[in-house]
Design a protein around this motif. Structure first.
Motif, mmCIF file in Angstrom:
data_model
loop_
_atom_site.group_PDB
_atom_site.id
_atom_site.type_symbol
_atom_site.label_atom_id
_atom_site.label_comp_id
_atom_site.label_asym_id
_atom_site.label_seq_id
_atom_site.Cartn_x
_atom_site.Cartn_y
_atom_site.Cartn_z
ATOM 1 N N ARG A 47 30.579 35.307 33.910
ATOM 2 C CA ARG A 47 30.959 36.508 34.657
ATOM 3 C C ARG A 47 32.477 36.695 34.637
ATOM 4 N NH1 ARG A 47 26.480 38.414 37.199
ATOM 5 N NH2 ARG A 47 24.755 36.948 37.290
ATOM 6 N N ALA A 48 32.928 37.897 34.956
ATOM 7 C CA ALA A 48 34.331 38.281 34.783
ATOM 8 C C ALA A 48 35.310 37.587 35.733
ATOM 9 C CB ALA A 48 34.473 39.795 34.913
ATOM 10 N N THR A 49 34.883 37.219 36.923
ATOM 11 C CA THR A 49 35.808 36.595 37.870
ATOM 12 C C THR A 49 36.395 35.321 37.273
ATOM 13 O OG1 THR A 49 34.649 37.498 39.777
ATOM 14 C CG2 THR A 49 36.008 35.559 40.174
ATOM 15 N N LEU A 50 37.728 35.208 37.301
ATOM 16 C CA LEU A 50 38.394 34.033 36.748
ATOM 17 C C LEU A 50 38.494 32.903 37.764
ATOM 18 C CD1 LEU A 50 39.865 32.685 34.398
ATOM 19 C CD2 LEU A 50 41.963 33.822 35.174
ATOM 20 N N TYR A 51 38.745 33.246 39.028
ATOM 21 C CA TYR A 51 38.826 32.219 40.069
ATOM 22 C C TYR A 51 38.609 32.858 41.421
ATOM 23 C CZ TYR A 51 43.624 33.652 41.344
ATOM 24 O OH TYR A 51 44.731 34.344 41.777
ATOM 25 N N GLY A 52 38.306 32.004 42.399
ATOM 26 C CA GLY A 52 38.099 32.465 43.766
ATOM 27 C C GLY A 52 36.730 32.102 44.288
ATOM 28 N N GLY A 53 36.672 31.948 45.587
ATOM 29 C CA GLY A 53 35.423 31.595 46.244
ATOM 30 C C GLY A 53 34.699 32.801 46.803
ATOM 31 N N ASP A 54 33.651 32.537 47.550
ATOM 32 C CA ASP A 54 32.829 33.601 48.128
ATOM 33 C C ASP A 54 33.630 34.579 48.986
ATOM 34 O OD1 ASP A 54 30.450 32.762 46.961
ATOM 35 O OD2 ASP A 54 29.852 31.548 48.684
ATOM 36 N N ARG A 55 34.666 34.076 49.652
ATOM 37 C CA ARG A 55 35.442 34.927 50.558
ATOM 38 C C ARG A 55 36.593 35.652 49.868
ATOM 39 N NH1 ARG A 55 35.954 29.817 52.723
ATOM 40 N NH2 ARG A 55 38.161 30.098 52.335
ATOM 41 N N THR A 56 36.844 35.353 48.589
ATOM 42 C CA THR A 56 37.988 35.917 47.879
ATOM 43 C C THR A 56 37.720 37.368 47.517
ATOM 44 O OG1 THR A 56 38.405 33.731 46.955
ATOM 45 C CG2 THR A 56 39.554 35.586 45.933
ATOM 46 N N LYS B 207 33.467 38.560 22.413
ATOM 47 C CA LYS B 207 34.868 38.974 22.570
ATOM 48 C C LYS B 207 35.555 38.412 23.808
ATOM 49 C CE LYS B 207 33.835 43.275 24.919
ATOM 50 N NZ LYS B 207 34.228 44.619 25.168
ATOM 51 N N ASP B 208 34.803 37.945 24.791
ATOM 52 C CA ASP B 208 35.384 37.433 26.031
ATOM 53 C C ASP B 208 35.325 35.906 26.071
ATOM 54 O OD1 ASP B 208 35.739 40.067 27.121
ATOM 55 O OD2 ASP B 208 33.610 40.079 27.688
ATOM 56 N N ALA B 209 36.219 35.330 26.848
ATOM 57 C CA ALA B 209 36.204 33.882 27.071
ATOM 58 C C ALA B 209 35.349 33.571 28.295
ATOM 59 C CB ALA B 209 37.627 33.370 27.292
ATOM 60 N N ALA B 210 34.526 32.523 28.182
ATOM 61 C CA ALA B 210 33.802 32.027 29.356
ATOM 62 C C ALA B 210 34.841 31.489 30.338
ATOM 63 C CB ALA B 210 32.840 30.917 28.939
ATOM 64 N N ARG B 211 34.434 31.236 31.566
ATOM 65 C CA ARG B 211 35.349 30.764 32.606
ATOM 66 C C ARG B 211 34.942 29.383 33.107
ATOM 67 N NH1 ARG B 211 37.755 35.355 31.053
ATOM 68 N NH2 ARG B 211 37.435 37.142 32.395
ATOM 69 N N ILE B 212 35.931 28.520 33.282
ATOM 70 C CA ILE B 212 35.730 27.271 34.034
ATOM 71 C C ILE B 212 36.044 27.633 35.477
ATOM 72 C CG2 ILE B 212 36.653 24.962 34.519
ATOM 73 C CD1 ILE B 212 35.063 24.925 31.985
ATOM 74 N N ARG B 213 35.188 27.223 36.414
ATOM 75 C CA ARG B 213 35.349 27.664 37.789
ATOM 76 C C ARG B 213 35.186 26.520 38.781
ATOM 77 N NH1 ARG B 213 33.689 32.655 39.236
ATOM 78 N NH2 ARG B 213 34.818 32.092 41.096
ATOM 79 N N ALA B 214 35.936 26.605 39.869
ATOM 80 C CA ALA B 214 35.753 25.774 41.073
ATOM 81 C C ALA B 214 35.614 24.286 40.779
ATOM 82 C CB ALA B 214 34.562 26.288 41.886
ATOM 83 N N MET B 215 36.617 23.737 40.121
ATOM 84 C CA MET B 215 36.648 22.305 39.792
ATOM 85 C C MET B 215 37.295 21.534 40.940
ATOM 86 S SD MET B 215 35.620 21.598 36.559
ATOM 87 C CE MET B 215 36.555 20.116 36.199
ATOM 88 N N TYR B 216 36.586 20.539 41.452
ATOM 89 C CA TYR B 216 37.102 19.712 42.544
ATOM 90 C C TYR B 216 36.638 18.277 42.370
ATOM 91 C CZ TYR B 216 37.992 24.170 44.832
ATOM 92 O OH TYR B 216 38.435 25.427 45.113
ATOM 93 N N THR B 217 37.546 17.343 42.595
ATOM 94 C CA THR B 217 37.201 15.931 42.626
ATOM 95 C C THR B 217 37.603 15.389 43.989
ATOM 96 O OG1 THR B 217 37.572 15.706 40.251
ATOM 97 C CG2 THR B 217 37.553 13.672 41.540
ATOM 98 N N HIS B 218 36.679 14.676 44.613
ATOM 99 C CA HIS B 218 37.001 14.076 45.906
ATOM 100 C C HIS B 218 38.157 13.102 45.715
ATOM 101 C CE1 HIS B 218 36.735 11.775 49.586
ATOM 102 N NE2 HIS B 218 36.032 12.788 50.093
#
Length: 180
Positions: free
Chosen positions: A77-86, A98-109
């Motif tokens: 999907r088009a959103t590059l970053y941001g959470g539910d509230r963004t 033609k579009d790049a896929a997105r890496i999203r919401a990466m977190y390590t404890h």
């Protein structure tokens, strides 16, 4: 040896409470060497989980010894970053030709950094995006995430600041070709 202890699976809605706790810890602790307390607080305005990723089946969790160690996903999907509230999220589907896929919401404890968690998630995401026909992949990196992405072959293409939470938070848009 430690790599064998990593277990991954797709996230489900039953993981939401645990994911939020993990993300809060990662935002609070992993950014301390890079951001001021004001910037960390500000980043909460646009960081967090986009639950669309769970619905799309593109969000992974990694566990070590049965404990949630990290999470992250990719998106068609088009959103590059941001959470539910963004504000400003865009659920439009991307065109793999033609579009790049997105890496999203990466977190390590914070208790599990430098154990291969982020690399495992990156590999899973890149493979899944490649399998759907994407030729490129991009992400919006925090300063704390930039070293991982550089090691994984991403290159900075744009430096920006997001001030939606009050203080300006530096971010880096990064991109990588997905070779077959």
């Amino acid at each position: 040896m430690e790599q064998k202890l990593l277990r991954h699976r797709l996230a489900s809605h039953s993981d939401l409470a645990d994911l939020k706790l993990l993300m809060d810890a990662a935002i609070s602790e992993n950014q301390k060497p890079f951001l001021t307390p004001e910037q960390i607080s500000s980043s909460r305005a646009f960081m967090g989980l986009d639950s669309q990723l769970i619905e799309d089946g593109t969000y992974f969790v990694v566990e070590i010894g049965g404990v949630l160690a990290g999470c992250g996903g990719w998106s068609r999907r088009a959103t590059l970053y941001g959470g539910d509230r963004t504000p400003g999220r865009d659920a439009a589907l991307l065109d793999p030709a033609k579009d790049a896929a997105r890496i999203r919401a990466m977190y390590t404890h914070p208790n599990f950094t430098r154990r291969g968690v982020g690399r495992r998630i990156m590999a899973l995401c890149e493979e899944a995006a490649r399998n759907e026909g994407f030729r490129d992949i991009e992400l919006m990196a925090t300063l704390s995430g930039e070293p991982l992405y550089l090691v994984c072959g991403y290159q900075a293409i744009e430096r920006v600041e997001d001030g939606r939470g009050g203080a300006n938070v530096p971010l880096i848009r990064m991109r990588k070709p997905l070779h077959g």
